[in-house]
Write a protein that holds these residues in place. Structure first.
Motif, mmCIF file in Angstrom:
data_model
loop_
_atom_site.group_PDB
_atom_site.id
_atom_site.type_symbol
_atom_site.label_atom_id
_atom_site.label_comp_id
_atom_site.label_asym_id
_atom_site.label_seq_id
_atom_site.Cartn_x
_atom_site.Cartn_y
_atom_site.Cartn_z
ATOM 1 N N ALA A 71 -0.822 8.557 -2.313
ATOM 2 C CA ALA A 71 -0.301 7.565 -3.269
ATOM 3 C C ALA A 71 -1.432 6.962 -4.102
ATOM 4 O O ALA A 71 -2.525 6.697 -3.584
ATOM 5 C CB ALA A 71 0.423 6.453 -2.510
ATOM 6 N N LYS A 72 -1.141 6.741 -5.399
ATOM 7 C CA LYS A 72 -2.130 6.095 -6.277
ATOM 8 C C LYS A 72 -1.475 4.849 -6.867
ATOM 9 O O LYS A 72 -0.857 4.908 -7.935
ATOM 10 C CB LYS A 72 -2.526 7.052 -7.403
ATOM 11 C CG LYS A 72 -3.304 8.261 -6.925
ATOM 12 C CD LYS A 72 -4.096 8.861 -8.085
ATOM 13 C CE LYS A 72 -4.962 10.010 -7.635
ATOM 14 N NZ LYS A 72 -4.367 11.302 -7.722
ATOM 15 N N PRO A 73 -1.624 3.722 -6.186
ATOM 16 C CA PRO A 73 -0.979 2.511 -6.690
ATOM 17 C C PRO A 73 -1.644 1.961 -7.944
ATOM 18 O O PRO A 73 -2.823 2.213 -8.186
ATOM 19 C CB PRO A 73 -1.100 1.522 -5.525
ATOM 20 C CG PRO A 73 -2.155 2.059 -4.630
ATOM 21 C CD PRO A 73 -2.294 3.531 -4.898
ATOM 22 N N GLY A 74 -0.866 1.211 -8.731
ATOM 23 C CA GLY A 74 -1.408 0.517 -9.895
ATOM 24 C C GLY A 74 -1.773 -0.910 -9.514
ATOM 25 O O GLY A 74 -2.255 -1.147 -8.402
ATOM 26 N N ARG A 75 -1.507 -1.860 -10.388
ATOM 27 C CA ARG A 75 -1.923 -3.234 -10.117
ATOM 28 C C ARG A 75 -0.932 -4.009 -9.248
ATOM 29 O O ARG A 75 -1.306 -4.790 -8.394
ATOM 30 C CB ARG A 75 -2.120 -3.984 -11.442
ATOM 31 C CG ARG A 75 -3.325 -3.512 -12.223
ATOM 32 C CD ARG A 75 -3.452 -4.263 -13.531
ATOM 33 N NE ARG A 75 -2.170 -4.381 -14.212
ATOM 34 C CZ ARG A 75 -1.564 -3.400 -14.871
ATOM 35 N NH1 ARG A 75 -2.122 -2.205 -14.923
ATOM 36 N NH2 ARG A 75 -0.403 -3.594 -15.460
ATOM 37 N N GLN A 76 0.385 -3.801 -9.497
ATOM 38 C CA GLN A 76 1.375 -4.642 -8.802
ATOM 39 C C GLN A 76 2.263 -3.876 -7.827
ATOM 40 O O GLN A 76 3.161 -4.463 -7.228
ATOM 41 C CB GLN A 76 2.271 -5.327 -9.841
ATOM 42 C CG GLN A 76 1.531 -6.300 -10.733
ATOM 43 C CD GLN A 76 1.964 -6.190 -12.185
ATOM 44 O OE1 GLN A 76 2.922 -5.496 -12.505
ATOM 45 N NE2 GLN A 76 1.252 -6.862 -13.055
ATOM 46 N N ASN A 77 2.058 -2.568 -7.688
ATOM 47 C CA ASN A 77 2.999 -1.800 -6.859
ATOM 48 C C ASN A 77 2.390 -1.288 -5.552
ATOM 49 O O ASN A 77 3.001 -0.453 -4.876
ATOM 50 C CB ASN A 77 3.593 -0.627 -7.665
ATOM 51 C CG ASN A 77 2.529 0.342 -8.146
ATOM 52 O OD1 ASN A 77 1.341 0.127 -7.917
ATOM 53 N ND2 ASN A 77 2.950 1.401 -8.822
ATOM 54 N N ALA A 78 1.203 -1.812 -5.173
ATOM 55 C CA ALA A 78 0.563 -1.321 -3.950
ATOM 56 C C ALA A 78 1.431 -1.616 -2.727
ATOM 57 O O ALA A 78 1.384 -0.887 -1.733
ATOM 58 C CB ALA A 78 -0.816 -1.950 -3.793
ATOM 59 N N PHE A 79 2.251 -2.664 -2.786
ATOM 60 C CA PHE A 79 3.105 -3.005 -1.644
ATOM 61 C C PHE A 79 4.067 -1.860 -1.301
ATOM 62 O O PHE A 79 4.541 -1.739 -0.173
ATOM 63 C CB PHE A 79 3.901 -4.296 -1.939
ATOM 64 C CG PHE A 79 5.047 -4.105 -2.900
ATOM 65 C CD1 PHE A 79 6.350 -3.974 -2.439
ATOM 66 C CD2 PHE A 79 4.828 -4.046 -4.280
ATOM 67 C CE1 PHE A 79 7.403 -3.782 -3.321
ATOM 68 C CE2 PHE A 79 5.867 -3.859 -5.156
ATOM 69 C CZ PHE A 79 7.166 -3.724 -4.674
#
Ligand SMILES: Cc1cc2nc3c(=O)[nH]c(=O)nc-3n(C[C@H](O)[C@H](O)[C@H](O)COP(=O)(O)OP(=O)(O)OC[C@H]3O[C@@H](n4cnc5c(N)ncnc54)[C@H](O)[C@@H]3O)c2cc1C
Ligand code: SF4
Length: 334
Positions: free
Chosen positions: A303-311
């Protein structure tokens, strides 16, 4: 909304001819729950609509076969969700429909066009004020510097990270479904895993369908893992919402050991996403909580999360874990 011409063919062959006559800017219309929505938002502006919703030959459902389940592309979502054999033997498929949209929408919307719904990215839907490579190729991507809470962890590109929003396609992918189409060039069959494209540098191209190709049916090979399956969907509210994360899983257990595993992910990727990584953790193992948790983590290892979707990385892993434990319970009961 711009003016358009409305055509109602009475056979699939007439529909294909009408599409050829209409030329560029012609679209098939089924329940209209996606298409009219996008026309009102100005994201779609067809000049001709070919209403295929009353082509009853394309609405037949047959789940009695020993080799495959057959769903006419224009069968209503609510009718397919209520199919007795599906509920008993393939709960992941019926649950994926039951948990989508609302009962009123499911009464209108059809299972084929459901696969072709477009992203819910607010910038795509928000209008020309926002740069959006999917809506206006080459204009940029407002989500890169803006709100990306709902965006993809898997399959994103620099050009677009919009999530594929549907539920049914995720469950179909877990069962290796195939879609059949008809066009002036004849019939062809497309494995569902090849239907949706990753965005790459052309996020406006979402599927491999040609504009004049009519979806006629969906076929699902029968599977002994069907009974021990589930579609587990996590959302901001418990009904009438798109997935934050979802998982379609199916397992076959022999003496408690996993001999077949199917895991597909929704709400987290730019297209319906199968997870061979999770499946290989499961195969040959006793399906304990620890193994289920490791499979969930494996599904999100890339997974490569962005700024607000790491959750969504942890939420997605837990969604897979919980789905596997539901499937295990069903395997033990069947
Ligand atoms: C408020 C709201 C909430 C929703 N929530 C969910 C949800 O939680 N989960 C979920 O999965 N979905 C959800 N949806 C999406 C909904 O399920 C889809 O809009 C619906 O399934 C599309 O089916 P339709 O028959 O209305 O398609 P249409 O809107 O008629 O068509 C959709 C697309 O398919 C094309 N098309 C139609 N028929 C054919 C054909 N036979 N061959 C080729 N192309 C064709 C059209 O040209 C159009 O591009 C929601 C929709 C709304 C409006
Ligand atoms: S994520 Fe994709 S759909 Fe959303 S603004 Fe960017 S290019 Fe458009």
């Amino acid at each position: 909304m711009q003016r358009f011409t409305y055509v109602r063919p009475s056979t699939p062959a007439e529909a294909i001819r009408a599409m050829a006559d209409g030329g560029p800017g012609t679209r098939f219309l089924a329940g209209g729950t996606t298409l009219f929505d996008l026309m009102k938002l100005g994201a779609e502006a067809p000049r001709t609509l070919i209403d295929v919703s009353r082509l009853d030959t394309l609405a037949r459902v047959d789940t009695s076969g020993s080799h495959e389940l057959i769903f006419g592309a224009l069968a209503r979502m609510s009718d397919v969700a209520a199919d007795h054999r599906l509920r008993e033997d393939y709960p992941a498929l019926s649950e994926s429909l039951d948990k989508a949209a609302s009962q009123q929408l499911r009464n209108m919307a059809r299972v084929g066009p459901n696969l072709l719904q477009r992203t819910r990215c607010a910038y795509f839907r928000g209008g020309e004020v926002f740069p959006c490579n999917k809506r206006a190729p080459g204009s940029g991507c407002a989500a890169r510097e803006g709100l990306d809470r709902g965006h993809a962890l898997l399959g994103a590109s620099d050009a677009c990270a919009a999530v594929y929003p549907g539920d049914w396609a995720i469950a179909l992918l877990a069962f290796d479904a195939v879609v059949d189409t008809l066009s002036p060039r004849g019939e062809r069959s497309i494995p569902l895993r090849e239907l949706h494209r990753e965005p790459g540098s052309t996020p406006d191209l979402e599927t491999v369908l040609a504009p004049d190709e009519l979806l006629v049916r969906i076929r699902v090979p029968t599977s002994q893992a069907g009974r021990a399956s589930t579609y587990h969907k996590i959302r901001d509210r418990e009904s009438y919402a798109f997935a934050l994360t979802s998982a379609a899983v199916a397992v076959r257990l022999e003496g408690g050991v996993v001999t077949e595993a199917r895991v597909a992910l929704g709400g987290v990727a730019t297209r319906p996403w199968r997870s061979p990584e999770a499946e290989s953790v499961l195969l040959g193992q006793f399906l304990t909580e620890d193994v289920a948790r490791r499979a969930g983590q494996a599904a999100f290892a890339a997974a490569k999360p962005g700024r607000q979707n790491a959750f969504k990385v942890e939420l997605g892993a837990r969604t897979v874990t919980d789905a596997l434990l539901i499937a295990r319970r069903r395997a033990e009961q069947s």
